[in-house]
Design an enzyme around this catalytic site. Structure first.
Site, PDB file in Angstrom:
ATOM      1  N   GLU A  82     -64.537  43.706  72.851  1.00 23.49           N
ATOM      2  CA  GLU A  82     -63.957  44.601  71.849  1.00 23.49           C
ATOM      3  C   GLU A  82     -62.441  44.446  71.729  1.00 23.49           C
ATOM      4  OE1 GLU A  82     -65.599  46.836  69.779  1.00 23.49           O
ATOM      5  OE2 GLU A  82     -67.407  45.840  70.514  1.00 23.49           O
ATOM      6  N   GLU A 119     -56.696  48.497  66.681  1.00 26.90           N
ATOM      7  CA  GLU A 119     -57.382  47.629  65.737  1.00 26.90           C
ATOM      8  C   GLU A 119     -56.366  46.770  64.986  1.00 26.90           C
ATOM      9  OE1 GLU A 119     -60.458  48.080  61.937  1.00 26.90           O
ATOM     10  OE2 GLU A 119     -59.918  49.815  63.174  1.00 26.90           O
ATOM     11  N   ASN A 161     -65.300  60.973  65.790  1.00 26.84           N
ATOM     12  CA  ASN A 161     -65.358  60.486  67.169  1.00 26.84           C
ATOM     13  C   ASN A 161     -64.150  60.959  67.979  1.00 26.84           C
ATOM     14  OD1 ASN A 161     -67.826  59.085  67.338  1.00 26.84           O
ATOM     15  ND2 ASN A 161     -66.971  57.321  66.270  1.00 26.84           N
TER      16      ASN A 161
END
Length: 295
Positions: free
Chosen positions: A148, A157, A195
């Protein structure tokens, strides 16, 4: 007078003899220097600890482990603090030196101490079942983390164009930190306002109001990764933790993290990348990968 002097000499002789023949005491071990990191550059005189010993670099070196290259001089055993070649006192089955080998190019943000500090949030993680299962779960988590984050290189990200897409305004609490504030962060790349809300509620941290904490505090970042691993099934049917401790296999951890995109033939190269890293990590930990590796 002579007799008194002789008596004193005899007494002193006995004391000296006693002192001479007292058993030598063992000096306490030196404190351990910071653990050797394969990606770090060490100049002559640079210090590092490895496998319970302190080492001093004789000249410039990088990616040459102490004890395997002539560039390092052994300075003797060290005993204070955590022995980087042994499991952490927290009980984590991955030692600091093994962690460094898994992530030789990691960003300094992702500290081993941050990870071990986060373990208390989910005490069942890598501490459930047999020693083999514990090591398999730790390896599975870290293999997915490696995938990831590009080897724990990326904190956030990289595709900034995605940032405004992670706000689900239908939620009653909305996106108080801003439309583009809930992009992927941390070892599992936590994303979406819901989240952040759920992870923050579970951990007792206001991540909905201040999601930047995940990229500023290593322990919080690791806790968000462990939150997902231990409590969320994502597109799968079980949490990654349950997949590993109940024998469903590594493949089900992939399904729970990114199965809607990668599994069932969606992206076999990405699946294989995760599997290859998992196999390498269980080998490093001295165990086997088990079955059901793919999804």
């Amino acid at each position: 007078m002579i007799k008194r002097v002789m008596s004193l000499i005899t007494a002193l002789g006995a004391i000296v003899a006693t002192l001479v023949f007292l058993p030598a005491t063992t000096a306490s071990a030196a404190a351990c220097a910071p653990a050797w990191n394969s990606s770090a550059v060490y100049w002559g005189g640079g210090a590092a600890s490895y496998n319970g010993h302190n080492w001093s670099a004789k000249w410039w070196t990088q990616n040459e482990a102490p004890g395997t290259a002539d560039v390092w001089a052994d300075q003797g055993s060290c005993g204070s603090g955590t022995d980087p070649g042994q499991p952490d006192p927290s009980g984590f089955v991955v030692s600091e030196s093994q962690f460094n080998q898994m992530f030789p190019s990691r960003n300094s943000f992702y500290t081993y101490s941050g990870l071990t500090a986060a373990l208390s949030a989910y005490p069942g993680f890598a501490k459930t079942g047999s020693d083999t299962v514990k090591k398999q779960e730790a390896a599975a988590f870290l293999a997915n983390v490696h995938h990831e984050t590009g080897g724990l290189v990326h904190i956030v990200e990289q595709n900034t164009a995605n940032y405004p897409h992670y706000c689900d305004s239908s939620q009653s609490y909305g996106c108080p930190a801003g439309q583009a504030a809930y992009y992927g962060r941390g070892p599992i790349q936590l994303s979406w306002n819901f989240n952040y809300k759920a992870a923050g509620d579970a951990l007792g941290i206001d991540l909905l109001g201040n999601p930047w904490q995940v990229q500023q505090n290593a322990a919080i970042a690791w806790k968000t990764g462990l939150w997902y691993w231990n409590t969320q099934s994502g597109p799968g049917t079980m949490t990654p933790h349950n997949a590993m401790v109940n024998g469903a296999g590594f493949g089900q951890t992939i399904r729970s993290i990114n199965g809607s995109i990668e599994c069932n033939g969606g992206n076999p190269a990405q699946v294989q990348s995760r599997i290859d890293k998992y196999k390498a990590f269980v080998q490093l930990l001295g165990t086997t990968p088990g079955s059901n590796l793919s999804c």
